[in-house]
Design a protein around this motif. Structure first.
Motif, PDB file in Angstrom:
ATOM      1  N   GLY A  37       8.919  -8.495 -38.506  1.00  0.00           N
ATOM      2  CA  GLY A  37      10.360  -8.532 -38.543  1.00  0.00           C
ATOM      3  C   GLY A  37      11.106  -9.703 -38.159  1.00  0.00           C
ATOM      4  N   GLY A  38      12.304  -9.416 -37.203  1.00  0.00           N
ATOM      5  CA  GLY A  38      13.105 -10.648 -36.988  1.00  0.00           C
ATOM      6  C   GLY A  38      12.294 -11.684 -36.386  1.00  0.00           C
ATOM      7  N   LEU A  39      11.437 -11.181 -35.208  1.00  0.00           N
ATOM      8  CA  LEU A  39      10.624 -11.949 -34.478  1.00  0.00           C
ATOM      9  C   LEU A  39       9.692 -12.611 -35.267  1.00  0.00           C
ATOM     10  CD1 LEU A  39      10.904  -9.802 -31.191  1.00  0.00           C
ATOM     11  CD2 LEU A  39      11.865 -12.048 -31.349  1.00  0.00           C
ATOM     12  N   GLY A  40       8.654 -11.502 -35.854  1.00  0.00           N
ATOM     13  CA  GLY A  40       7.677 -11.950 -36.744  1.00  0.00           C
ATOM     14  C   GLY A  40       7.797 -13.163 -37.684  1.00  0.00           C
ATOM     15  N   SER A  41       8.990 -13.021 -38.332  1.00  0.00           N
ATOM     16  CA  SER A  41       9.284 -13.960 -39.461  1.00  0.00           C
ATOM     17  C   SER A  41       9.190 -15.458 -39.049  1.00  0.00           C
ATOM     18  CB  SER A  41      10.399 -13.634 -39.797  1.00  0.00           C
ATOM     19  OG  SER A  41      10.532 -12.200 -40.751  1.00  0.00           O
ATOM     20  N   PRO A  42       9.903 -15.682 -38.021  1.00  0.00           N
ATOM     21  CA  PRO A  42      10.063 -17.295 -37.728  1.00  0.00           C
ATOM     22  C   PRO A  42       8.749 -17.528 -36.919  1.00  0.00           C
ATOM     23  CG  PRO A  42      11.505 -16.081 -36.284  1.00  0.00           C
ATOM     24  CD  PRO A  42      11.176 -14.967 -37.363  1.00  0.00           C
ATOM     25  N   SER A  43       8.038 -16.571 -36.397  1.00  0.00           N
ATOM     26  CA  SER A  43       6.941 -17.014 -35.609  1.00  0.00           C
ATOM     27  C   SER A  43       5.680 -17.264 -36.656  1.00  0.00           C
ATOM     28  CB  SER A  43       6.288 -15.792 -34.823  1.00  0.00           C
ATOM     29  OG  SER A  43       7.054 -15.669 -33.500  1.00  0.00           O
ATOM     30  N   ALA A  44       5.667 -16.331 -37.753  1.00  0.00           N
ATOM     31  CA  ALA A  44       4.482 -16.563 -38.831  1.00  0.00           C
ATOM     32  C   ALA A  44       4.877 -18.018 -39.669  1.00  0.00           C
ATOM     33  CB  ALA A  44       4.633 -15.467 -39.677  1.00  0.00           C
ATOM     34  N   LEU A  45       6.387 -18.266 -39.862  1.00  0.00           N
ATOM     35  CA  LEU A  45       6.448 -19.535 -40.681  1.00  0.00           C
ATOM     36  C   LEU A  45       6.037 -20.712 -40.062  1.00  0.00           C
ATOM     37  CD1 LEU A  45      10.176 -18.309 -41.666  1.00  0.00           C
ATOM     38  CD2 LEU A  45       7.917 -18.670 -43.284  1.00  0.00           C
ATOM     39  N   PHE A  60       3.624  -1.896 -41.045  1.00  0.00           N
ATOM     40  CA  PHE A  60       3.319  -0.704 -41.946  1.00  0.00           C
ATOM     41  C   PHE A  60       4.856  -0.498 -42.927  1.00  0.00           C
ATOM     42  CE2 PHE A  60       5.364   0.937 -38.043  1.00  0.00           C
ATOM     43  CZ  PHE A  60       6.573   1.817 -38.773  1.00  0.00           C
ATOM     44  N   ASP A  61       5.755  -1.358 -42.695  1.00  0.00           N
ATOM     45  CA  ASP A  61       7.168  -1.216 -43.395  1.00  0.00           C
ATOM     46  C   ASP A  61       7.321  -1.850 -44.628  1.00  0.00           C
ATOM     47  OD1 ASP A  61       9.563   0.108 -43.243  1.00  0.00           O
ATOM     48  OD2 ASP A  61      10.115  -0.782 -41.394  1.00  0.00           O
ATOM     49  N   GLN A  62       8.522  -1.309 -45.341  1.00  0.00           N
ATOM     50  CA  GLN A  62       8.686  -2.211 -46.475  1.00  0.00           C
ATOM     51  C   GLN A  62      10.046  -3.141 -46.039  1.00  0.00           C
ATOM     52  OE1 GLN A  62       8.030   1.242 -46.924  1.00  0.00           O
ATOM     53  NE2 GLN A  62       5.838   0.446 -46.965  1.00  0.00           N
ATOM     54  N   VAL A  63      10.278  -4.261 -47.117  1.00  0.00           N
ATOM     55  CA  VAL A  63      11.395  -4.865 -47.008  1.00  0.00           C
ATOM     56  C   VAL A  63      12.715  -4.033 -47.392  1.00  0.00           C
ATOM     57  CG1 VAL A  63      12.585  -7.142 -47.652  1.00  0.00           C
ATOM     58  CG2 VAL A  63      10.053  -6.830 -47.422  1.00  0.00           C
ATOM     59  N   GLU A  64      13.804  -4.068 -46.575  1.00  0.00           N
ATOM     60  CA  GLU A  64      14.987  -3.613 -47.007  1.00  0.00           C
ATOM     61  C   GLU A  64      16.122  -4.456 -47.019  1.00  0.00           C
ATOM     62  OE1 GLU A  64      15.719  -0.320 -44.075  1.00  0.00           O
ATOM     63  OE2 GLU A  64      13.936   1.056 -44.683  1.00  0.00           O
ATOM     64  N   LEU A  65      17.348  -4.277 -47.589  1.00  0.00           N
ATOM     65  CA  LEU A  65      18.344  -5.244 -47.669  1.00  0.00           C
ATOM     66  C   LEU A  65      18.955  -5.511 -46.334  1.00  0.00           C
ATOM     67  CD1 LEU A  65      20.503  -6.602 -49.462  1.00  0.00           C
ATOM     68  CD2 LEU A  65      21.841  -4.473 -49.381  1.00  0.00           C
ATOM     69  N   SER A  66      18.773  -4.424 -45.621  1.00  0.00           N
ATOM     70  CA  SER A  66      19.349  -4.792 -44.035  1.00  0.00           C
ATOM     71  C   SER A  66      18.564  -5.678 -43.170  1.00  0.00           C
ATOM     72  CB  SER A  66      19.691  -3.350 -43.431  1.00  0.00           C
ATOM     73  OG  SER A  66      18.377  -2.613 -43.141  1.00  0.00           O
ATOM     74  N   ASN A  67      17.407  -5.844 -43.513  1.00  0.00           N
ATOM     75  CA  ASN A  67      16.260  -6.554 -42.930  1.00  0.00           C
ATOM     76  C   ASN A  67      16.841  -8.232 -42.982  1.00  0.00           C
ATOM     77  OD1 ASN A  67      13.645  -4.548 -44.233  1.00  0.00           O
ATOM     78  ND2 ASN A  67      14.803  -4.482 -42.218  1.00  0.00           N
ATOM     79  N   LEU A  68      17.214  -8.563 -44.253  1.00  0.00           N
ATOM     80  CA  LEU A  68      17.143  -9.980 -44.673  1.00  0.00           C
ATOM     81  C   LEU A  68      18.377 -10.736 -43.917  1.00  0.00           C
ATOM     82  CD1 LEU A  68      17.342  -9.411 -48.727  1.00  0.00           C
ATOM     83  CD2 LEU A  68      15.542  -9.623 -47.279  1.00  0.00           C
ATOM     84  N   GLN A  69      19.275 -10.139 -43.057  1.00  0.00           N
ATOM     85  CA  GLN A  69      19.871 -11.003 -42.348  1.00  0.00           C
ATOM     86  C   GLN A  69      19.566 -11.855 -41.252  1.00  0.00           C
ATOM     87  OE1 GLN A  69      20.364  -9.097 -39.175  1.00  0.00           O
ATOM     88  NE2 GLN A  69      22.148 -10.174 -38.000  1.00  0.00           N
ATOM     89  N   LYS A  83       6.269  -5.666 -46.096  1.00  0.00           N
ATOM     90  CA  LYS A  83       6.472  -6.751 -45.543  1.00  0.00           C
ATOM     91  C   LYS A  83       5.330  -7.700 -45.443  1.00  0.00           C
ATOM     92  CE  LYS A  83      10.439  -5.000 -42.677  1.00  0.00           C
ATOM     93  NZ  LYS A  83      11.018  -4.929 -41.506  1.00  0.00           N
ATOM     94  N   VAL A  84       4.156  -6.985 -45.006  1.00  0.00           N
ATOM     95  CA  VAL A  84       2.826  -8.043 -45.098  1.00  0.00           C
ATOM     96  C   VAL A  84       2.738  -8.929 -46.328  1.00  0.00           C
ATOM     97  CG1 VAL A  84       2.043  -6.891 -43.106  1.00  0.00           C
ATOM     98  CG2 VAL A  84       1.365  -6.151 -45.206  1.00  0.00           C
ATOM     99  N   THR A  85       2.971  -7.957 -47.474  1.00  0.00           N
ATOM    100  CA  THR A  85       2.782  -8.696 -48.758  1.00  0.00           C
ATOM    101  C   THR A  85       3.874  -9.720 -49.020  1.00  0.00           C
ATOM    102  OG1 THR A  85       1.726  -6.512 -49.846  1.00  0.00           O
ATOM    103  CG2 THR A  85       2.823  -8.402 -51.250  1.00  0.00           C
ATOM    104  N   SER A  86       4.971  -9.343 -48.597  1.00  0.00           N
ATOM    105  CA  SER A  86       6.163 -10.377 -48.925  1.00  0.00           C
ATOM    106  C   SER A  86       5.896 -11.619 -48.060  1.00  0.00           C
ATOM    107  CB  SER A  86       7.454  -9.888 -48.713  1.00  0.00           C
ATOM    108  OG  SER A  86       8.481 -10.847 -48.309  1.00  0.00           O
ATOM    109  N   ALA A  87       5.491 -11.363 -46.610  1.00  0.00           N
ATOM    110  CA  ALA A  87       5.270 -12.559 -45.849  1.00  0.00           C
ATOM    111  C   ALA A  87       4.395 -13.507 -46.502  1.00  0.00           C
ATOM    112  CB  ALA A  87       4.934 -11.927 -44.441  1.00  0.00           C
ATOM    113  N   LYS A  88       3.194 -12.905 -46.680  1.00  0.00           N
ATOM    114  CA  LYS A  88       2.049 -13.555 -47.072  1.00  0.00           C
ATOM    115  C   LYS A  88       2.369 -14.433 -48.243  1.00  0.00           C
ATOM    116  CE  LYS A  88      -2.810 -13.132 -49.052  1.00  0.00           C
ATOM    117  NZ  LYS A  88      -3.867 -12.214 -49.279  1.00  0.00           N
TER     118      LYS A  88
END
Length: 245
Positions: A37-45, A60-69, A83-88
């Motif tokens: 999510g908000g922390l894991g996204s920049p960490s993973a990048l 376990f979650d899916q991407v929602e519009l409110s996540n994109l901020q 989310k894991v598929t999108s991130a990969k």
């Protein structure tokens, strides 16, 4: 490493504290990121770009519009995806030479199995029950834990090695009782605050892996983004902690 690797990681390799041997260490490292999510996204990048050889992404979650901020690893076209598929997919566009494993079923029943596969764990989750389970597994399996949290304009960051004699674990800081979960769903968050803490979480992970500089082991960094202050507190081991005593 081949010639492409030497070019890709050249700006890190030229650092005398890292050099080729340090880069090889990163390529041989496995990191378990829990929460994309908000922390894991920049960490993973940043970890993918830095050349961590194997990233295990758990969510376990899916991407929602409110996540994109704030969850910058995902895009509008990813809404509805795991989310894991999108991130990969995003990470492999940055660095196609690393290995990425995705998990949507990480649970209390199998967490030890996955922690055992990792050299270090990054916790980017947003509730105490999950954090306690992650911490317990890291203590049992003697795996360093880099934990971060963000809400509103504030963030916290620490490295836990509760399996060491004089080092506290996460539950020494937050006993299991009298904790109320606050999260950005209910309280909001300014997007770059998550970016700051997630990036610093990746930095701490790299420093632990390479044994670089001053680390936040046994310390808690508190960030206030409104007045741009950074405070670091010393944490003590709780002799009554049920996890690491």
């Amino acid at each position: 490493m081949n010639d492409e690797d030497l070019l890709r990681y050249s700006r890190q390799i030229m650092l005398p504290e890292i050099d080729i041997e340090g880069q090889k260490t990163l390529l041989d490292t496995t990191i378990l990121l829990i929460g994309i999510g908000g922390l894991g996204s920049p960490s993973a990048l940043y970890l993918a770009a830095a050349g961590i050889g194997h990233l295990i992404l758990a969510d376990f979650d899916q991407v929602e519009l409110s996540n994109l901020q704030r969850q910058i690893i995902h895009s509008t076209d990813d809404i509805g995806k795991d989310k894991v598929t999108s991130a990969k997919e995003t990470l492999l566009t940055i660095n196609p030479n690393i290995k990425i494993t995705t998990l949507t079923n990480l649970s209390e029943d199998n967490i030890d199995e996955w922690v055992q596969k990792a050299n270090i764990v990054l916790d980017g989750t947003d509730n105490f029950d999950t954090r306690f389970k992650i911490n317990q597994s890291c203590v049992i399996n003697k795996t360093p834990l880099v934990s971060a949290a963000v809400i509103r304009f504030e963030g916290q960051l620490s490295v836990f090695k509760g399996y060491e004699k004089n080092q506290p674990c996460y539950q020494c800081l937050y006993p299991a009782t009298n904790n109320s979960d606050e999260n950005c769903v209910d309280n909001g968050i300014l997007a770059p605050v998550a970016g700051m803490l997630g990036t610093m979480q990746a930095l701490q992970a790299l420093k632990v892996i390479l044994n670089l500089g001053e680390q936040l082991t046994g310390k808690l960094m508190i960030v206030n983004a409104l007045d741009m202050t950074f405070r670091t507190l010393t944490l003590n081991k709780d002799s009554n902690c049920p996890i690491c005593k």
